[in-house]
Design a protein around this motif. Structure first.
Motif, PDB file in Angstrom:
ATOM      1  N   ALA A  17       0.860  -1.187   0.000  1.00 16.80           N
ATOM      2  CA  ALA A  17       0.000   0.000   0.000  1.00 16.80           C
ATOM      3  C   ALA A  17       0.892   1.231   0.000  1.00 16.80           C
ATOM      4  O   ALA A  17       2.100   1.147   0.270  1.00 16.80           O
ATOM      5  CB  ALA A  17      -0.929   0.007   1.213  1.00 16.80           C
ATOM      6  N   LEU A  18       0.294   2.367  -0.310  1.00 19.92           N
ATOM      7  CA  LEU A  18       1.003   3.642  -0.258  1.00 19.92           C
ATOM      8  C   LEU A  18       0.667   4.360   1.039  1.00 19.92           C
ATOM      9  O   LEU A  18      -0.451   4.276   1.544  1.00 19.92           O
ATOM     10  CB  LEU A  18       0.619   4.532  -1.431  1.00 19.92           C
ATOM     11  CG  LEU A  18       1.039   4.090  -2.816  1.00 19.92           C
ATOM     12  CD1 LEU A  18       0.553   5.097  -3.862  1.00 19.92           C
ATOM     13  CD2 LEU A  18       2.556   3.939  -2.904  1.00 19.92           C
ATOM     14  N   ALA A  19       1.646   5.092   1.556  1.00 20.99           N
ATOM     15  CA  ALA A  19       1.447   5.888   2.761  1.00 20.99           C
ATOM     16  C   ALA A  19       2.272   7.157   2.647  1.00 20.99           C
ATOM     17  O   ALA A  19       3.184   7.262   1.817  1.00 20.99           O
ATOM     18  CB  ALA A  19       1.857   5.101   4.002  1.00 20.99           C
ATOM     19  N   THR A  20       1.928   8.117   3.480  1.00 22.22           N
ATOM     20  CA  THR A  20       2.759   9.305   3.660  1.00 22.22           C
ATOM     21  C   THR A  20       3.220   9.301   5.114  1.00 22.22           C
ATOM     22  O   THR A  20       2.391   9.340   6.024  1.00 22.22           O
ATOM     23  CB  THR A  20       1.996  10.584   3.323  1.00 22.22           C
ATOM     24  OG1 THR A  20       1.608  10.552   1.940  1.00 22.22           O
ATOM     25  CG2 THR A  20       2.861  11.813   3.561  1.00 22.22           C
ATOM     26  N   LEU A  21       4.528   9.222   5.312  1.00 20.86           N
ATOM     27  CA  LEU A  21       5.105   9.046   6.638  1.00 20.86           C
ATOM     28  C   LEU A  21       6.122  10.144   6.918  1.00 20.86           C
ATOM     29  O   LEU A  21       6.544  10.876   6.017  1.00 20.86           O
ATOM     30  CB  LEU A  21       5.803   7.681   6.735  1.00 20.86           C
ATOM     31  CG  LEU A  21       5.034   6.444   6.312  1.00 20.86           C
ATOM     32  CD1 LEU A  21       5.925   5.213   6.392  1.00 20.86           C
ATOM     33  CD2 LEU A  21       3.792   6.256   7.178  1.00 20.86           C
ATOM     34  N   SER A  22       6.535  10.235   8.173  1.00 18.22           N
ATOM     35  CA  SER A  22       7.674  11.074   8.522  1.00 18.22           C
ATOM     36  C   SER A  22       8.360  10.479   9.739  1.00 18.22           C
ATOM     37  O   SER A  22       7.714   9.879  10.604  1.00 18.22           O
ATOM     38  CB  SER A  22       7.249  12.520   8.800  1.00 18.22           C
ATOM     39  OG  SER A  22       6.412  12.598   9.933  1.00 18.22           O
ATOM     40  N   ALA A  23       9.678  10.636   9.776  1.00 19.80           N
ATOM     41  CA  ALA A  23      10.433  10.300  10.977  1.00 19.80           C
ATOM     42  C   ALA A  23      10.305  11.465  11.945  1.00 19.80           C
ATOM     43  O   ALA A  23       9.907  12.573  11.551  1.00 19.80           O
ATOM     44  CB  ALA A  23      11.897  10.044  10.615  1.00 19.80           C
ATOM     45  N   PRO A  24      10.622  11.279  13.222  1.00 27.00           N
ATOM     46  CA  PRO A  24      10.551  12.388  14.177  1.00 27.00           C
ATOM     47  C   PRO A  24      11.349  13.602  13.681  1.00 27.00           C
ATOM     48  O   PRO A  24      12.516  13.479  13.318  1.00 27.00           O
ATOM     49  CB  PRO A  24      11.159  11.805  15.444  1.00 27.00           C
ATOM     50  CG  PRO A  24      10.882  10.338  15.342  1.00 27.00           C
ATOM     51  CD  PRO A  24      11.011  10.014  13.877  1.00 27.00           C
ATOM     52  N   ASP A  25      10.673  14.748  13.617  1.00 35.53           N
ATOM     53  CA  ASP A  25      11.294  16.013  13.189  1.00 35.53           C
ATOM     54  C   ASP A  25      11.750  15.992  11.738  1.00 35.53           C
ATOM     55  O   ASP A  25      12.508  16.878  11.316  1.00 35.53           O
ATOM     56  CB  ASP A  25      12.491  16.359  14.095  1.00 35.53           C
ATOM     57  CG  ASP A  25      12.098  16.486  15.556  1.00 35.53           C
ATOM     58  OD1 ASP A  25      11.011  17.048  15.816  1.00 35.53           O
ATOM     59  OD2 ASP A  25      12.852  16.011  16.420  1.00 35.53           O
ATOM     60  N   GLY A 229      -9.588  19.274  10.513  1.00 35.71           N
ATOM     61  CA  GLY A 229      -9.507  17.958  11.136  1.00 35.71           C
ATOM     62  C   GLY A 229     -10.783  17.151  11.096  1.00 35.71           C
ATOM     63  O   GLY A 229     -10.841  16.051  11.652  1.00 35.71           O
ATOM     64  N   PHE A 230     -11.816  17.649  10.427  1.00 32.22           N
ATOM     65  CA  PHE A 230     -13.096  16.945  10.403  1.00 32.22           C
ATOM     66  C   PHE A 230     -13.120  15.775   9.410  1.00 32.22           C
ATOM     67  O   PHE A 230     -14.155  15.120   9.277  1.00 32.22           O
ATOM     68  CB  PHE A 230     -14.235  17.923  10.101  1.00 32.22           C
ATOM     69  CG  PHE A 230     -15.052  18.292  11.314  1.00 32.22           C
ATOM     70  CD1 PHE A 230     -14.445  18.458  12.544  1.00 32.22           C
ATOM     71  CD2 PHE A 230     -16.423  18.484  11.237  1.00 32.22           C
ATOM     72  CE1 PHE A 230     -15.192  18.793  13.675  1.00 32.22           C
ATOM     73  CE2 PHE A 230     -17.178  18.815  12.355  1.00 32.22           C
ATOM     74  CZ  PHE A 230     -16.566  18.966  13.575  1.00 32.22           C
ATOM     75  N   THR A 231     -11.990  15.523   8.725  1.00 29.91           N
ATOM     76  CA  THR A 231     -11.933  14.375   7.821  1.00 29.91           C
ATOM     77  C   THR A 231     -10.667  13.562   8.074  1.00 29.91           C
ATOM     78  O   THR A 231      -9.693  13.650   7.311  1.00 29.91           O
ATOM     79  CB  THR A 231     -11.979  14.813   6.338  1.00 29.91           C
ATOM     80  OG1 THR A 231     -13.031  15.764   6.143  1.00 29.91           O
ATOM     81  CG2 THR A 231     -12.232  13.601   5.429  1.00 29.91           C
ATOM     82  N   PRO A 232     -10.618  12.772   9.141  1.00 24.62           N
ATOM     83  CA  PRO A 232      -9.495  11.845   9.307  1.00 24.62           C
ATOM     84  C   PRO A 232      -9.414  10.904   8.102  1.00 24.62           C
ATOM     85  O   PRO A 232     -10.439  10.346   7.684  1.00 24.62           O
ATOM     86  CB  PRO A 232      -9.849  11.092  10.586  1.00 24.62           C
ATOM     87  CG  PRO A 232     -10.761  12.013  11.336  1.00 24.62           C
ATOM     88  CD  PRO A 232     -11.558  12.714  10.272  1.00 24.62           C
ATOM     89  N   LEU A 233      -8.208  10.741   7.558  1.00 24.62           N
ATOM     90  CA  LEU A 233      -8.040  10.000   6.305  1.00 24.62           C
ATOM     91  C   LEU A 233      -6.911   8.995   6.443  1.00 24.62           C
ATOM     92  O   LEU A 233      -5.852   9.313   6.960  1.00 24.62           O
ATOM     93  CB  LEU A 233      -7.724  10.968   5.166  1.00 24.62           C
ATOM     94  CG  LEU A 233      -7.679  10.377   3.758  1.00 24.62           C
ATOM     95  CD1 LEU A 233      -9.088  10.028   3.283  1.00 24.62           C
ATOM     96  CD2 LEU A 233      -7.013  11.345   2.774  1.00 24.62           C
ATOM     97  N   GLY A 234      -7.128   7.795   5.920  1.00 20.82           N
ATOM     98  CA  GLY A 234      -6.079   6.787   5.894  1.00 20.82           C
ATOM     99  C   GLY A 234      -6.359   5.651   6.857  1.00 20.82           C
ATOM    100  O   GLY A 234      -7.481   5.469   7.324  1.00 20.82           O
ATOM    101  N   PRO A 235      -5.323   4.841   7.139  1.00 23.85           N
ATOM    102  CA  PRO A 235      -3.901   5.167   7.010  1.00 23.85           C
ATOM    103  C   PRO A 235      -3.264   4.936   5.641  1.00 23.85           C
ATOM    104  O   PRO A 235      -2.261   5.551   5.329  1.00 23.85           O
ATOM    105  CB  PRO A 235      -3.256   4.237   8.044  1.00 23.85           C
ATOM    106  CG  PRO A 235      -4.194   3.080   8.150  1.00 23.85           C
ATOM    107  CD  PRO A 235      -5.560   3.631   7.954  1.00 23.85           C
ATOM    108  N   TRP A 236      -3.824   4.031   4.820  1.00 21.28           N
ATOM    109  CA  TRP A 236      -3.121   3.628   3.607  1.00 21.28           C
ATOM    110  C   TRP A 236      -3.981   3.890   2.367  1.00 21.28           C
ATOM    111  O   TRP A 236      -5.205   3.963   2.449  1.00 21.28           O
ATOM    112  CB  TRP A 236      -2.785   2.132   3.640  1.00 21.28           C
ATOM    113  CG  TRP A 236      -2.542   1.568   4.999  1.00 21.28           C
ATOM    114  CD1 TRP A 236      -3.315   0.662   5.667  1.00 21.28           C
ATOM    115  CD2 TRP A 236      -1.447   1.869   5.874  1.00 21.28           C
ATOM    116  NE1 TRP A 236      -2.786   0.383   6.900  1.00 21.28           N
ATOM    117  CE2 TRP A 236      -1.634   1.109   7.058  1.00 21.28           C
ATOM    118  CE3 TRP A 236      -0.333   2.706   5.785  1.00 21.28           C
ATOM    119  CZ2 TRP A 236      -0.760   1.161   8.139  1.00 21.28           C
ATOM    120  CZ3 TRP A 236       0.537   2.770   6.849  1.00 21.28           C
ATOM    121  CH2 TRP A 236       0.332   2.000   8.012  1.00 21.28           C
ATOM    122  N   ILE A 237      -3.329   3.969   1.221  1.00 24.83           N
ATOM    123  CA  ILE A 237      -4.014   3.823  -0.059  1.00 24.83           C
ATOM    124  C   ILE A 237      -3.710   2.412  -0.547  1.00 24.83           C
ATOM    125  O   ILE A 237      -2.557   2.078  -0.856  1.00 24.83           O
ATOM    126  CB  ILE A 237      -3.540   4.842  -1.101  1.00 24.83           C
ATOM    127  CG1 ILE A 237      -3.851   6.271  -0.637  1.00 24.83           C
ATOM    128  CG2 ILE A 237      -4.202   4.570  -2.461  1.00 24.83           C
ATOM    129  CD1 ILE A 237      -3.241   7.341  -1.529  1.00 24.83           C
TER     130      ILE A 237
END
Length: 332
Positions: A17-25, A229-237
């Motif tokens: 699946a596809l995701a958008t992630l980030s490491a801390p900072d 914030g009224f549309t929580p989306l995900g976690p994955w595509i």
């Protein structure tokens, strides 16, 4: 706030699946995630430091085979998902939302929103709503309106309930992710424009859906649905090819551990491809855009229990994973 997904035998259906992630900072980046919870940074794997998830979707026909190869093996670095922040999987340019698309949900709302002075028995009002749904299906008229990308938040982020929202409610929905420009397409063509699916919770303040000062105008979707914030989306595509039958998926929402929504997409009046085709007759749908397909029965209005500070919503759809969001009251 970000919450780590809990370990599971398979996070989603299919090989990746596809995701958008980030490491801390660190900055957000597009990632390929495998069902065992391993992450590949696609900027590195595809040699493009400026790559985004939407950028992948803009070249979906050529990107998909490369993603299949990466998921199958290859000399790429894979890191544990644990420790990464999970963002909304894509930043769409347009959000198309659907109302009144689950038969039982519409009947329930029709009963809950009884007009002043309407003293008819509930059975009569339910029969009236069922007749309206049958007529809409026969006339082939989905109901689609526009949402704001600024309402989107991550699948594990807190949701702030605005002080003015008197009746905040949940609406878990199957969301279509567009992978090919669609304008005036047929239903068959629309199906080929779907890159994948994800989960959306289309929160709604029931108290502001209808304009009391101008009832002839009707619904006010800006006010009722588009707070930040009224549309929580995900976690994955999850790619469309990994979802064998989007018309038979289980949509489940738990509130503080208690099941509130539990329905199949079989109850949809118009399926996902039909919604995309209908929206495309007016608008030009672009890669990365979202088409929300409506919410099934079991909303707060049905239960007589709306969202409040401290509530935790956990939403899941077959093959698409789980999102978990906590409600917090707005601090004035």
């Amino acid at each position: 706030m970000s919450v780590k997904p809990e370990p599971t035998s398979a996070l989603f259906a299919g090989p990746f699946a596809l995701a958008t992630l980030s490491a801390p900072d660190g900055p957000a980046f597009p990632a390929l995630v495998t069902p065992d919870g391993r992450v590949t940074d696609l900027r590195t794997a595809l040699s493009d430091d400026s790559l985004t998830t939407r950028g992948l979707l803009e070249s979906w026909d050529t990107a998909l085979p490369r993603l299949r190869d990466l998921a199958a093996g290859g000399d790429v670095e894979r890191r544990p998902l644990d420790g990464f922040r999970v963002h909304a999987p894509v930043e769409p340019r347009q959000v198309f939302q659907s109302g009144a698309n689950y038969r039982q949900h519409v009947i329930d709302l029709h009963v809950a929103h009884r007009a002043p002075g309407d003293d008819r028995p509930e059975e009569e009002r339910r029969a009236e709503a069922a007749e309206i749904m049958d007529r809409r299906a026969a006339e082939d008229l989905p109901y689609v309106f526009i949402g704001l990308p600024s309402a989107i938040t991550g699948p594990y982020d807190d949701v702030v309930l605005p002080a003015w929202a008197e009746k905040p409610d949940w609406e878990l929905e199957l969301a279509v992710v567009i992978g090919r420009t669609a304008h005036r397409v047929s239903v068959a063509e629309a199906a080929r424009c779907i890159a994948g699916y994800t989960i959306a919770n289309d929160l709604t303040d029931r108290a502001t859906v209808f304009r009391r000062d101008m009832p002839a105008i009707g619904t006010d979707w800006l006010r009722s649905k588009n707070a930040p914030g009224f549309t929580p989306l995900g976690p994955w595509i999850v790619p469309a090819e990994s979802i064998a039958n989007p018309g038979d998926l289980r949509v489940t929402l738990e509130l503080n551990g208690e099941t509130m929504q539990d329905e199949s997409t079989q109850d949809m009046i118009f399926d996902a491809a039909r919604m995309v085709a209908y929206a495309s007759q007016t608008a030009r749908l672009l890669p990365g855009d979202l088409v929300l397909t409506g919410s099934p029965a079991g909303n707060g209005m049905h239960w007589g229990r709306l969202l409040r500070d401290g509530d935790v919503m956990e939403g899941s759809i077959t093959g698409l994973g789980v999102q978990r969001t906590r409600c917090t009251a707005e601090v004035s």
